[in-house]
Design an enzyme around this catalytic site. Structure first.
Site, PDB file in Angstrom:
ATOM      1  N   HIS A 186       0.830  -1.208   0.000  1.00  0.00           N
ATOM      2  CA  HIS A 186       0.000   0.000   0.000  1.00  0.00           C
ATOM      3  C   HIS A 186       0.867   1.262   0.000  1.00  0.00           C
ATOM      4  CE1 HIS A 186      -3.617   2.394   1.025  1.00  0.00           C
ATOM      5  NE2 HIS A 186      -2.753   3.133   1.702  1.00  0.00           N
ATOM      6  N   GLU A 187       1.810   1.323   0.914  1.00  0.00           N
ATOM      7  CA  GLU A 187       2.640   2.523   1.022  1.00  0.00           C
ATOM      8  C   GLU A 187       3.577   2.668  -0.177  1.00  0.00           C
ATOM      9  OE1 GLU A 187       1.889   4.704   3.092  1.00  0.00           O
ATOM     10  OE2 GLU A 187       0.569   3.483   4.353  1.00  0.00           O
ATOM     11  N   HIS A 202       1.888   4.697  -2.844  1.00  0.00           N
ATOM     12  CA  HIS A 202       2.043   6.137  -2.629  1.00  0.00           C
ATOM     13  C   HIS A 202       3.454   6.581  -3.014  1.00  0.00           C
ATOM     14  CE1 HIS A 202      -1.808   6.393  -0.693  1.00  0.00           C
ATOM     15  NE2 HIS A 202      -1.447   5.716   0.384  1.00  0.00           N
TER      16      HIS A 202
END
Length: 369
Positions: free
Chosen positions: A26-27, A30
């Site tokens: 997920h990170e 980003h």
């Protein structure tokens, strides 16, 4: 037959492994899009709190593992905290060179893309897992053809007969038995529309499904809808090529997302009990149970949690990615950022909602255990 669950240490390690993988994915979404738009990334953290291990890359990003492993964050240049709230007085404190690499001075479209990349890569990760599984093991196919009817059950009341092929339930297309079981299970004691085919003719009916309380091998109880049909058509394993496997993987991911949203909506509307929601304790318990069944079951469960993580983060709640996207949408429409005071109040409300929900779910999990 009910069996003893995995041990506490095994459950904790399995949960931390799954969580670490999903948080990193997920990170990283980003991070990679931020780097694409030339945003300086100061910290990439798995976990919160005090750093227990880390290193600084040539780009200046501090990669670290922190003490509390329940999540993670990416902090961009100009952020005041892990929630990517802008620091005070950025306009007057940054040089032109610093503004060029500051997240908060990027065009709103780029900021929205960076925020959306986290949830979207969770969906992509699930698609890649399913793609690998379908390419390796093929696709099980069992046509949804009625082979028999249980007496005094909804299928009989709906007018189904042996040889009928079920086409849709509750508006959802049914292509094989797996689709049928998944869809029916979502609607215990609920009225649904059923479309089926008999001798080439489409027929429609509406019926209230029965309820079935199922108990798995670990003693977990699940309330599911029940139609009351026998489906004895043989299961075939269909070998698929890369293009078909990718299409099937996207379809599987969308199906799982639809089921999660349907169940969540039923809880919000009061159709389902709040007990059907699972918090971190319940998720950890199920993760350990799936891992104890073998690496294949564990990987499939990681795909499900990845989809869930992507969906939850898209909810329009400040502090979550969906809340940031909502502020960016208002900014794009309005032509200027949302008032800082309104954003601050939104973050406070969002934080309170998330903490309150987590506490409720945790207490609910502990009570159910």
């Amino acid at each position: 037959m009910e069996t003893d669950g995995p041990g506490l240490i095994f459950t904790i390690l399995s949960f931390l492994l799954a969580l670490t993988i999903l948080v990193f994915v997920h990170e990283w979404g980003h991070y990679i899009v931020a780097r694409f738009f030339k945003v300086r990334v100061e910290v990439f953290s798995i976990g919160f709190g005090r750093e227990i291990y880390g290193w600084t890359a040539k780009s200046g990003t501090r990669w670290k593992i922190s003490l509390l492993p329940l999540g993670g964050y990416v902090r961009f240049f100009g952020d005041a905290d892990a929630a990517s709230k802008g620091a005070a007085n950025l306009d007057s404190t940054l040089s032109a060179e610093e503004r060029a690499v500051c997240f908060h001075f990027k065009p709103v479209g780029q900021r929205a893309a960076i925020v959306a990349a986290g949830p979207l890569i969770n969906f992509l990760f699930a698609i890649l897992i399913y793609f690998g599984l379908f390419m390796s093991y093929g696709q099980p196919v069992q046509p949804p053809i009625v082979a028999g009817l249980a007496p005094d059950m909804p299928a009989q009341a709906a007018g189904l007969q042996e040889g009928d092929r079920i086409l849709s339930v509750a508006g959802h297309k049914i292509e094989d038995v797996r689709d049928l079981v998944r869809t029916v299970s979502l609607y215990p004691k609920m009225a649904v529309d059923i479309t089926f085919q008999r001798h080439g003719q489409r027929m429609d009916s509406r019926v209230t499904l029965a309820e079935d309380l199922q108990v798995d091998r670990f003693g977990n109880e699940y309330r599911r809808g029940l139609l009351g049909v026998q489906l004895d058509a043989p299961t075939e394993i269909r070998t698929v090529g890369p293009i078909e496997a990718f299409g099937d993987s996207v379809s599987e991911t969308l199906t799982m997302a639809r089921m999660m949203l349907t169940a969540t909506g039923q809880v919000i509307m009061g159709i389902r009990s709040l007990d059907d929601l699972g918090g971190p304790v319940k998720i950890a318990k199920v993760t350990g149970e799936q891992a104890s069944l073998g690496w294949l079951a564990f990987i499939e469960f990681v795909a499900l949690i990845s989809i869930n993580l992507g969906l939850v983060n898209l909810f329009p709640i400040p502090m979550l990615d969906g809340g940031h996207l909502l502020f960016h949408l208002f900014e794009a429409i309005k032509g200027s950022p949302v008032n800082a005071r309104i954003q601050e109040m939104g973050y406070m409300v969002g934080f309170a909602l998330i903490i309150g929900l987590m506490l409720f779910l945790t207490l609910n999990d502990l009570q159910s255990l």
